[in-house]
Scaffold this motif. Structure first.
Motif, PDB file in Angstrom:
ATOM      1  N   PRO A  22      46.084  32.828  34.665  1.00 39.41           N
ATOM      2  CA  PRO A  22      45.167  32.001  34.666  1.00 39.41           C
ATOM      3  C   PRO A  22      43.840  32.494  35.113  1.00 39.41           C
ATOM      4  CG  PRO A  22      46.554  31.873  36.374  1.00 39.41           C
ATOM      5  CD  PRO A  22      47.165  32.706  35.667  1.00 39.41           C
ATOM      6  N   HIS A  23      42.574  32.238  34.490  1.00 33.42           N
ATOM      7  CA  HIS A  23      41.336  32.671  34.728  1.00 33.42           C
ATOM      8  C   HIS A  23      40.404  31.687  35.881  1.00 33.42           C
ATOM      9  CE1 HIS A  23      41.472  35.660  31.804  1.00 33.42           C
ATOM     10  NE2 HIS A  23      42.055  34.846  31.021  1.00 33.42           N
ATOM     11  N   TRP A  24      39.891  32.220  36.558  1.00 31.40           N
ATOM     12  CA  TRP A  24      39.031  31.458  37.404  1.00 31.40           C
ATOM     13  C   TRP A  24      38.092  30.476  36.616  1.00 31.40           C
ATOM     14  CZ3 TRP A  24      37.034  35.355  41.673  1.00 31.40           C
ATOM     15  CH2 TRP A  24      38.031  35.786  42.576  1.00 31.40           C
ATOM     16  N   THR A  25      37.882  29.326  37.279  1.00 33.81           N
ATOM     17  CA  THR A  25      36.890  28.557  36.879  1.00 33.81           C
ATOM     18  C   THR A  25      35.349  29.033  37.311  1.00 33.81           C
ATOM     19  OG1 THR A  25      36.930  27.013  38.943  1.00 33.81           O
ATOM     20  CG2 THR A  25      38.711  26.508  37.098  1.00 33.81           C
ATOM     21  N   PRO A  26      34.521  28.535  36.539  1.00 34.28           N
ATOM     22  CA  PRO A  26      33.209  28.959  37.055  1.00 34.28           C
ATOM     23  C   PRO A  26      32.971  28.376  38.459  1.00 34.28           C
ATOM     24  CG  PRO A  26      33.098  27.904  34.850  1.00 34.28           C
ATOM     25  CD  PRO A  26      34.431  27.782  35.407  1.00 34.28           C
ATOM     26  N   GLU A  27      33.473  27.633  38.924  1.00 34.08           N
ATOM     27  CA  GLU A  27      33.166  27.084  40.360  1.00 34.08           C
ATOM     28  C   GLU A  27      33.771  28.165  41.302  1.00 34.08           C
ATOM     29  OE1 GLU A  27      34.268  25.080  38.038  1.00 34.08           O
ATOM     30  OE2 GLU A  27      32.467  23.833  37.638  1.00 34.08           O
ATOM     31  N   GLU A  28      35.070  28.549  40.794  1.00 34.42           N
ATOM     32  CA  GLU A  28      35.860  29.262  41.756  1.00 34.42           C
ATOM     33  C   GLU A  28      35.118  31.055  41.723  1.00 34.42           C
ATOM     34  OE1 GLU A  28      40.448  28.065  41.216  1.00 34.42           O
ATOM     35  OE2 GLU A  28      39.472  29.158  39.837  1.00 34.42           O
ATOM     36  N   LEU A  29      34.813  31.335  40.585  1.00 33.04           N
ATOM     37  CA  LEU A  29      33.904  32.401  40.516  1.00 33.04           C
ATOM     38  C   LEU A  29      32.568  32.434  41.470  1.00 33.04           C
ATOM     39  CD1 LEU A  29      33.684  35.395  39.308  1.00 33.04           C
ATOM     40  CD2 LEU A  29      32.639  34.390  37.261  1.00 33.04           C
ATOM     41  N   GLU A  30      32.059  31.226  41.217  1.00 33.37           N
ATOM     42  CA  GLU A  30      30.755  31.247  41.959  1.00 33.37           C
ATOM     43  C   GLU A  30      30.872  31.303  43.572  1.00 33.37           C
ATOM     44  OE1 GLU A  30      26.967  28.316  42.331  1.00 33.37           O
ATOM     45  OE2 GLU A  30      28.616  27.927  40.985  1.00 33.37           O
ATOM     46  N   ARG A  31      32.159  30.541  43.898  1.00 34.27           N
ATOM     47  CA  ARG A  31      32.273  30.731  45.354  1.00 34.27           C
ATOM     48  C   ARG A  31      32.809  32.073  45.693  1.00 34.27           C
ATOM     49  NH1 ARG A  31      35.066  26.500  45.278  1.00 34.27           N
ATOM     50  NH2 ARG A  31      37.215  27.507  44.718  1.00 34.27           N
ATOM     51  N   TYR A  32      33.394  32.672  45.145  1.00 33.92           N
ATOM     52  CA  TYR A  32      33.838  34.094  45.407  1.00 33.92           C
ATOM     53  C   TYR A  32      32.556  35.025  45.500  1.00 33.92           C
ATOM     54  CZ  TYR A  32      35.774  38.850  44.794  1.00 33.92           C
ATOM     55  OH  TYR A  32      36.037  40.042  45.012  1.00 33.92           O
ATOM     56  N   MET A  33      31.778  35.067  44.518  1.00 24.53           N
ATOM     57  CA  MET A  33      30.593  35.873  44.336  1.00 24.53           C
ATOM     58  C   MET A  33      29.763  35.607  45.799  1.00 24.53           C
ATOM     59  SD  MET A  33      31.263  37.766  42.135  1.00 24.53           S
ATOM     60  CE  MET A  33      29.676  38.626  42.310  1.00 24.53           C
ATOM     61  N   ALA A  34      29.877  34.304  46.246  1.00 27.93           N
ATOM     62  CA  ALA A  34      28.948  33.813  47.294  1.00 27.93           C
ATOM     63  C   ALA A  34      29.457  34.452  48.467  1.00 27.93           C
ATOM     64  CB  ALA A  34      28.988  32.463  47.552  1.00 27.93           C
ATOM     65  N   GLU A  35      30.807  34.403  48.503  1.00 33.28           N
ATOM     66  CA  GLU A  35      31.330  34.801  49.938  1.00 33.28           C
ATOM     67  C   GLU A  35      31.063  36.521  49.821  1.00 33.28           C
ATOM     68  OE1 GLU A  35      35.556  34.016  49.253  1.00 33.28           O
ATOM     69  OE2 GLU A  35      35.264  31.882  49.715  1.00 33.28           O
ATOM     70  N   VAL A  36      31.458  37.167  48.625  1.00 34.33           N
ATOM     71  CA  VAL A  36      30.964  38.695  48.759  1.00 34.33           C
ATOM     72  C   VAL A  36      29.740  38.948  48.897  1.00 34.33           C
ATOM     73  CG1 VAL A  36      30.851  40.561  47.067  1.00 34.33           C
ATOM     74  CG2 VAL A  36      32.946  39.142  46.931  1.00 34.33           C
ATOM     75  N   GLU A  37      28.607  38.131  48.644  1.00 34.55           N
ATOM     76  CA  GLU A  37      27.395  38.278  49.033  1.00 34.55           C
ATOM     77  C   GLU A  37      27.194  38.133  50.422  1.00 34.55           C
ATOM     78  OE1 GLU A  37      23.300  39.092  48.829  1.00 34.55           O
ATOM     79  OE2 GLU A  37      25.070  39.564  47.582  1.00 34.55           O
ATOM     80  N   LEU A  38      27.708  37.207  51.071  1.00 30.39           N
ATOM     81  CA  LEU A  38      27.572  37.126  52.448  1.00 30.39           C
ATOM     82  C   LEU A  38      28.201  38.302  53.053  1.00 30.39           C
ATOM     83  CD1 LEU A  38      28.789  33.362  53.106  1.00 30.39           C
ATOM     84  CD2 LEU A  38      26.294  34.356  53.096  1.00 30.39           C
ATOM     85  N   ARG A  39      29.336  38.899  52.664  1.00 33.67           N
ATOM     86  CA  ARG A  39      29.903  40.138  53.125  1.00 33.67           C
ATOM     87  C   ARG A  39      28.900  41.113  53.189  1.00 33.67           C
ATOM     88  NH1 ARG A  39      34.834  37.974  51.473  1.00 33.67           N
ATOM     89  NH2 ARG A  39      34.782  39.220  49.715  1.00 33.67           N
ATOM     90  N   ARG A  40      28.163  41.323  51.797  1.00 31.27           N
ATOM     91  CA  ARG A  40      27.299  42.526  51.628  1.00 31.27           C
ATOM     92  C   ARG A  40      26.298  42.360  52.597  1.00 31.27           C
ATOM     93  NH1 ARG A  40      22.888  43.734  49.939  1.00 31.27           N
ATOM     94  NH2 ARG A  40      22.086  41.450  49.520  1.00 31.27           N
ATOM     95  N   VAL A  41      25.544  41.179  53.078  1.00 32.97           N
ATOM     96  CA  VAL A  41      24.361  41.084  53.877  1.00 32.97           C
ATOM     97  C   VAL A  41      25.044  41.301  55.192  1.00 32.97           C
ATOM     98  CG1 VAL A  41      22.875  39.481  54.850  1.00 32.97           C
ATOM     99  CG2 VAL A  41      23.355  39.412  52.403  1.00 32.97           C
TER     100      VAL A  41
END
Length: 220
Positions: A22-41
């Motif tokens: 199963p592939h991620w929905t756009p919402e799931e992908l957006e949420r994941y990328m936002a979490e990664v960005e927070l960890r990056r900062v």
């Protein structure tokens, strides 16, 4: 030529399984990328803090002890290094560098050590790293690790001191001609009662394969 049929089938099986996942929905992908960005900062801020308040001040203390050192300006973010120039007292070029790095998801922080001494007269640790969970890094733990690595490097570097009162002598690797301390030899071999010391296992093997070519004592 080996049959590639089995390998080709395995490739197709892996691809088929991947397409069925199963592939991620756009919402799931957006949420994941936002979490990664927070960890990056968070990583960027923490790495900068560790470099400026833990690593660099300790390198500065070490650098002040020698007239042949230079604390380098940061070539990359979260990196500090110190060079030791070749001189009469310390006949080798040396560098010690610390960098703060991360894994792909910014979940693990690594304090990485790289050392270089040329020519290699003594044994030393060329690389080491301290992995820590990015969300629970303790400055004191990092400071202790950095200090231990710096003291280990200092102990190694002082073995190069030409003004030292140490009675240990340098010896010459008969294969490559490199001068090394007896204690730093990667291997030893006796030939007709004469001991030989080697900078690497490769030189030792070459000597063992043809000792007559390299030995100072020739047989009749």
């Amino acid at each position: 030529m080996p049959d590639l049929t089995t390998f080709a089938k395995h490739v197709q099986d892996v691809l088929s399984d991947a397409f069925r996942e199963p592939h991620w929905t756009p919402e799931e992908l957006e949420r994941y990328m936002a979490e990664v960005e927070l960890r990056r900062v968070a990583f960027e801020n923490l790495a900068d803090q560790l470099n400026q308040t833990v690593v660099r001040p300790r390198l500065e203390i070490l650098a002040k002890q020698f007239p042949n050192t230079a604390l380098l300006e940061e070539q990359q973010s979260h990196q500090s290094s110190c060079t030791f120039e070749y001189c009469d007292r310390f006949p080798a070029f040396a560098t010690i560098e610390f960098s703060i790095e991360h894994d792909m998801r910014f979940e693990t922080l690594f304090v990485h050590l790289r050392c270089r001494i040329v020519p290699v007269f003594v044994k030393f640790v060329e690389q080491d790293n301290l992995p820590l969970p990015s969300d629970s890094v303790e400055e004191e733990e990092v400071a202790d690790w950095v200090e231990e690595r710096l003291l280990e490097f200092l102990d190694t570097y002082m073995q190069l001191d030409a003004e030292s009162d140490s009675e240990e002598e340098l010896t010459t690797d008969p294969v490559c001609g490199m001068k090394i301390l007896h204690s730093a030899a990667a291997g030893t071999e006796s030939y007709y009662g004469h001991p030989y010391y080697f900078c690497s296992k490769g030189c030792l093997t070459k000597f063992q394969d043809d000792p007559e070519q390299y030995a100072q004592i020739k047989t009749i």
